[in-house]
Design a protein around this motif. Structure first.
Motif, mmCIF file in Angstrom:
data_model
loop_
_atom_site.group_PDB
_atom_site.id
_atom_site.type_symbol
_atom_site.label_atom_id
_atom_site.label_comp_id
_atom_site.label_asym_id
_atom_site.label_seq_id
_atom_site.Cartn_x
_atom_site.Cartn_y
_atom_site.Cartn_z
ATOM 1 N N GLY A 259 0.652 -1.291 -0.129
ATOM 2 C CA GLY A 259 0.129 -0.119 -0.070
ATOM 3 C C GLY A 259 0.850 1.265 0.091
ATOM 4 O O GLY A 259 0.245 2.407 -0.522
ATOM 5 N N THR A 260 2.078 1.340 0.373
ATOM 6 C CA THR A 260 2.855 2.349 0.475
ATOM 7 C C THR A 260 3.403 2.706 -1.032
ATOM 8 O O THR A 260 4.156 3.698 -1.035
ATOM 9 C CB THR A 260 4.001 2.109 1.363
ATOM 10 N N ASP A 261 2.925 1.885 -2.091
ATOM 11 C CA ASP A 261 3.344 2.388 -3.464
ATOM 12 C C ASP A 261 2.401 3.120 -4.122
ATOM 13 O O ASP A 261 2.652 3.608 -4.949
ATOM 14 C CB ASP A 261 3.436 0.942 -4.165
ATOM 15 N N TYR A 262 1.186 3.299 -3.105
ATOM 16 C CA TYR A 262 0.025 4.083 -3.794
ATOM 17 C C TYR A 262 -0.361 5.011 -2.739
ATOM 18 O O TYR A 262 -0.116 5.169 -1.566
ATOM 19 C CB TYR A 262 -1.171 3.144 -4.028
ATOM 20 N N PRO A 263 -0.959 6.149 -3.192
ATOM 21 C CA PRO A 263 -1.308 7.354 -2.339
ATOM 22 C C PRO A 263 -2.855 6.912 -1.583
ATOM 23 O O PRO A 263 -3.399 6.039 -1.808
ATOM 24 C CB PRO A 263 -1.828 8.371 -3.418
ATOM 25 N N LEU A 264 -2.866 7.616 -0.572
ATOM 26 C CA LEU A 264 -3.877 7.451 0.325
ATOM 27 C C LEU A 264 -4.789 8.688 0.716
ATOM 28 O O LEU A 264 -3.890 9.595 1.108
ATOM 29 C CB LEU A 264 -3.515 6.699 1.715
ATOM 30 N N GLU A 265 -6.121 8.807 0.699
ATOM 31 C CA GLU A 265 -6.860 10.080 0.747
ATOM 32 C C GLU A 265 -7.612 9.668 1.933
ATOM 33 O O GLU A 265 -8.335 8.803 1.984
ATOM 34 C CB GLU A 265 -7.421 10.434 -0.442
ATOM 35 N N ILE A 266 -7.420 10.484 2.947
ATOM 36 C CA ILE A 266 -8.278 10.484 4.278
ATOM 37 C C ILE A 266 -9.028 11.951 4.315
ATOM 38 O O ILE A 266 -8.581 12.914 4.347
ATOM 39 C CB ILE A 266 -7.438 10.497 5.473
ATOM 40 N N THR A 267 -10.560 11.679 4.423
ATOM 41 C CA THR A 267 -11.245 12.611 4.626
ATOM 42 C C THR A 267 -12.149 12.425 5.922
ATOM 43 O O THR A 267 -12.397 11.684 6.679
ATOM 44 C CB THR A 267 -12.276 12.687 3.459
ATOM 45 N N ILE A 268 -12.307 13.743 6.400
ATOM 46 C CA ILE A 268 -13.211 13.559 7.719
ATOM 47 C C ILE A 268 -14.092 14.836 7.628
ATOM 48 O O ILE A 268 -14.005 15.945 7.170
ATOM 49 C CB ILE A 268 -12.190 13.856 9.228
ATOM 50 N N CYS A 269 -15.384 14.460 8.006
ATOM 51 C CA CYS A 269 -16.501 15.697 8.219
ATOM 52 C C CYS A 269 -16.750 15.570 9.495
ATOM 53 O O CYS A 269 -16.914 14.710 10.538
ATOM 54 C CB CYS A 269 -17.598 15.203 7.252
ATOM 55 N N THR A 270 -17.300 16.480 10.057
ATOM 56 C CA THR A 270 -17.629 16.888 11.564
ATOM 57 C C THR A 270 -19.002 17.566 11.794
ATOM 58 O O THR A 270 -19.433 18.070 10.661
ATOM 59 C CB THR A 270 -16.526 17.718 12.220
ATOM 60 N N LYS A 271 -19.272 17.511 12.874
ATOM 61 C CA LYS A 271 -20.525 18.538 13.218
ATOM 62 C C LYS A 271 -20.051 19.750 13.946
ATOM 63 O O LYS A 271 -21.226 20.677 14.208
ATOM 64 C CB LYS A 271 -21.396 17.736 14.470
ATOM 65 N N GLU A 272 -19.023 20.117 13.960
ATOM 66 C CA GLU A 272 -18.549 21.432 14.362
ATOM 67 C C GLU A 272 -18.782 22.657 13.390
ATOM 68 O O GLU A 272 -18.527 22.576 12.185
ATOM 69 C CB GLU A 272 -16.851 21.581 14.706
ATOM 70 N N VAL A 273 -19.536 23.585 13.910
ATOM 71 C CA VAL A 273 -19.659 24.784 12.877
ATOM 72 C C VAL A 273 -18.528 25.672 13.298
ATOM 73 O O VAL A 273 -18.271 26.435 14.266
ATOM 74 C CB VAL A 273 -21.140 25.304 13.536
ATOM 75 N N ILE A 274 -17.771 26.097 12.231
ATOM 76 C CA ILE A 274 -16.636 27.007 12.431
ATOM 77 C C ILE A 274 -17.278 28.663 12.251
ATOM 78 O O ILE A 274 -17.769 28.878 11.450
ATOM 79 C CB ILE A 274 -15.560 26.702 11.303
ATOM 80 N N GLU A 275 -16.821 29.328 13.320
ATOM 81 C CA GLU A 275 -17.288 30.471 13.380
ATOM 82 C C GLU A 275 -16.270 31.468 14.156
ATOM 83 O O GLU A 275 -15.532 31.145 14.734
ATOM 84 C CB GLU A 275 -18.607 30.842 14.276
ATOM 85 N N GLY A 276 -16.489 32.814 13.703
ATOM 86 C CA GLY A 276 -15.606 33.819 14.247
ATOM 87 C C GLY A 276 -15.864 34.091 15.577
ATOM 88 O O GLY A 276 -16.953 34.158 16.270
ATOM 89 N N ALA A 277 -14.704 34.383 16.373
ATOM 90 C CA ALA A 277 -14.969 34.935 17.770
ATOM 91 C C ALA A 277 -13.746 35.894 17.964
ATOM 92 O O ALA A 277 -12.476 35.978 17.635
ATOM 93 C CB ALA A 277 -14.899 33.540 18.604
ATOM 94 N N LEU A 278 -14.030 37.062 18.901
ATOM 95 C CA LEU A 278 -13.289 37.807 19.201
ATOM 96 C C LEU A 278 -12.176 37.308 20.603
ATOM 97 O O LEU A 278 -12.691 36.902 21.413
ATOM 98 C CB LEU A 278 -13.933 39.155 19.865
ATOM 99 N N LYS A 279 -10.974 37.374 20.297
ATOM 100 C CA LYS A 279 -9.873 36.898 21.191
ATOM 101 C C LYS A 279 -8.760 37.957 21.315
ATOM 102 O O LYS A 279 -8.873 38.852 20.284
ATOM 103 C CB LYS A 279 -9.270 35.561 20.925
ATOM 104 N N ARG A 280 -8.035 37.905 22.184
ATOM 105 C CA ARG A 280 -6.882 38.881 22.564
ATOM 106 C C ARG A 280 -5.906 38.586 21.144
ATOM 107 O O ARG A 280 -5.545 37.634 20.538
ATOM 108 C CB ARG A 280 -5.936 38.577 23.552
ATOM 109 N N GLY A 281 -5.879 39.779 20.358
ATOM 110 C CA GLY A 281 -4.909 40.063 19.243
ATOM 111 C C GLY A 281 -5.842 39.990 18.063
ATOM 112 O O GLY A 281 -5.424 40.111 16.798
ATOM 113 N N GLY A 282 -7.339 39.847 18.202
ATOM 114 C CA GLY A 282 -8.183 39.919 16.898
ATOM 115 C C GLY A 282 -9.167 39.052 17.019
ATOM 116 O O GLY A 282 -9.359 38.203 18.021
ATOM 117 N N GLU A 283 -9.824 38.691 15.679
ATOM 118 C CA GLU A 283 -10.936 37.598 15.440
ATOM 119 C C GLU A 283 -10.258 36.488 15.118
ATOM 120 O O GLU A 283 -9.100 36.365 14.248
ATOM 121 C CB GLU A 283 -11.706 38.185 14.533
#
Length: 345
Positions: A259-283
């Motif tokens: 298997g190391t002679d061939y490429p491998l693709e790993i995909t992952i989907c999640t329930k996390e909603v990525i959103e902006g938030a204000l922290k020290r140093g900016g958003e």
């Protein structure tokens, strides 16, 4: 005489200097996720049975942008992730990180890693808009990784493995009941890129799957295989609560000897909603996770202790002992800082 100052911890093999930031770019991909089927205890992704979903096609940007969006991590962030994993999970030392990509920067070429990013469904299914808020893709070209690696021709004990078993990994073998010193495996781990003050105070900075992680592998022949992972579970009495332990994913058994002679693709989907938030140093973008797939070498606790104390070779960090006088001074300071006096009539 006053006690001697505490000795300094010695790091024998620090990580190399970070590479420059890449130039911003977009790289849109579409990937088809298999159905999140119902099991005895919920769905494969750890959700309650009500949130099972059909097969779904999504589109996401695998590029890099200065505002933090996109599915790529710059090299400085990748180095920080490696440091966090080495600090909080020292039993698995990273030998070679896999899946990084070469992209353009102002000085020529640099490398980027992988993070989860927001995605959009390419479907008219009514439940699609809430089923997969974020995803990520790690592509491993084993031939390219082996050719540029300086450690692929040696195993954990320094023996030559030239021409077979790259890095000394027993490809295609299931994890043993107990690991031995020098065992090497292909392990996938995740860490949140930004943590809240409560998380920093209450929880060790170890591997943590994003909420509702669904992992699948695409082999060179185009076949997909869903890989269940041990992760937090959504609670049926309160769908906002996710409880349980997370364990890294050992991918070694899914890569056969050839298997190391061939490429491998790993995909992952999640329930996390990525959103902006204000922290020290900016958003910043909250709920985005770094994905680290690497050849890791196991060190048992007793051997790790001997390496840290300098009693055995092979350790990355040497922690010298405190003198008795310095230890007593630290103890007194601790007692003073934690003593409370109560006066009463």
């Amino acid at each position: 005489p006053p006690p001697s100052p505490p000795p300094i911890t010695i790091i024998r093999n620090p990580l190399p200097p970070t590479k420059p930031r890449p130039l911003p770019f977009s790289d849109f991909h579409r990937t088809l996720f298999c159905p999140d089927l119902v099991t005895e205890r919920g769905t494969i992704s750890g959700c309650v049975k009500n949130y099972s979903r059909p097969e779904m096609l999504v589109e996401f940007d695998r590029g890099y942008h200065l505002d933090g969006s996109g599915g790529s991590l710059d090299n400085a962030q990748c180095t920080d992730v490696q440091n966090r994993l080495n600090t909080w999970d020292p039993y698995w030392k990273i030998v070679q990180e896999l899946g990084s990509r070469d992209v353009s920067c102002e000085d020529g070429i640099t490398s980027v890693g992988t993070r989860t990013t927001a995605c959009l469904p390419v479907t008219t299914n009514p439940i699609a808009s809430t089923s997969i808020p974020s995803c990520a893709m790690v592509s491993i070209d084993f031939r390219q990784e082996i050719s540029k690696s300086t450690s692929a021709n040696r195993d954990g004990k320094g023996r030559s493995v030239q021409g077979f078993r790259p890095w000394g990994v027993r490809w295609g073998k299931a994890p043993p009941d107990s690991h031995q010193l020098g065992d090497r495996r292909l392990i996938m781990r995740c860490v949140p890129l930004h943590r809240t003050p409560k998380e920093e105070k209450k929880r060790a900075d170890m591997h943590l799957w994003p909420l509702g992680s669904f992992v699948q592998i695409k082999f060179a022949n185009g076949c997909d295989q869903v890989i269940p992972v041990i992760q937090r579970k959504q609670q049926s009495h309160d769908h906002s609560k996710w409880l349980g332990n997370c364990r890294p994913l050992d991918l070694t058994k899914y890569v056969t000897g050839s298997g190391t002679d061939y490429p491998l693709e790993i995909t992952i989907c999640t329930k996390e909603v990525i959103e902006g938030a204000l922290k020290r140093g900016g958003e910043v973008l909250m709920n985005s996770y770094a994905i680290n797939a690497a050849i890791c070498e196991y060190t048992p606790p007793d051997d790790l202790y001997n390496q840290l104390m300098g009693k055995a070779e092979g350790g990355e960090v040497l922690m010298p002992k405190l003198s008795l006088r310095s230890a007593k001074r630290m103890l007194k300071e601790c007692i003073v800082n934690n003593t409370i006096s109560l006066d009463s009539d």
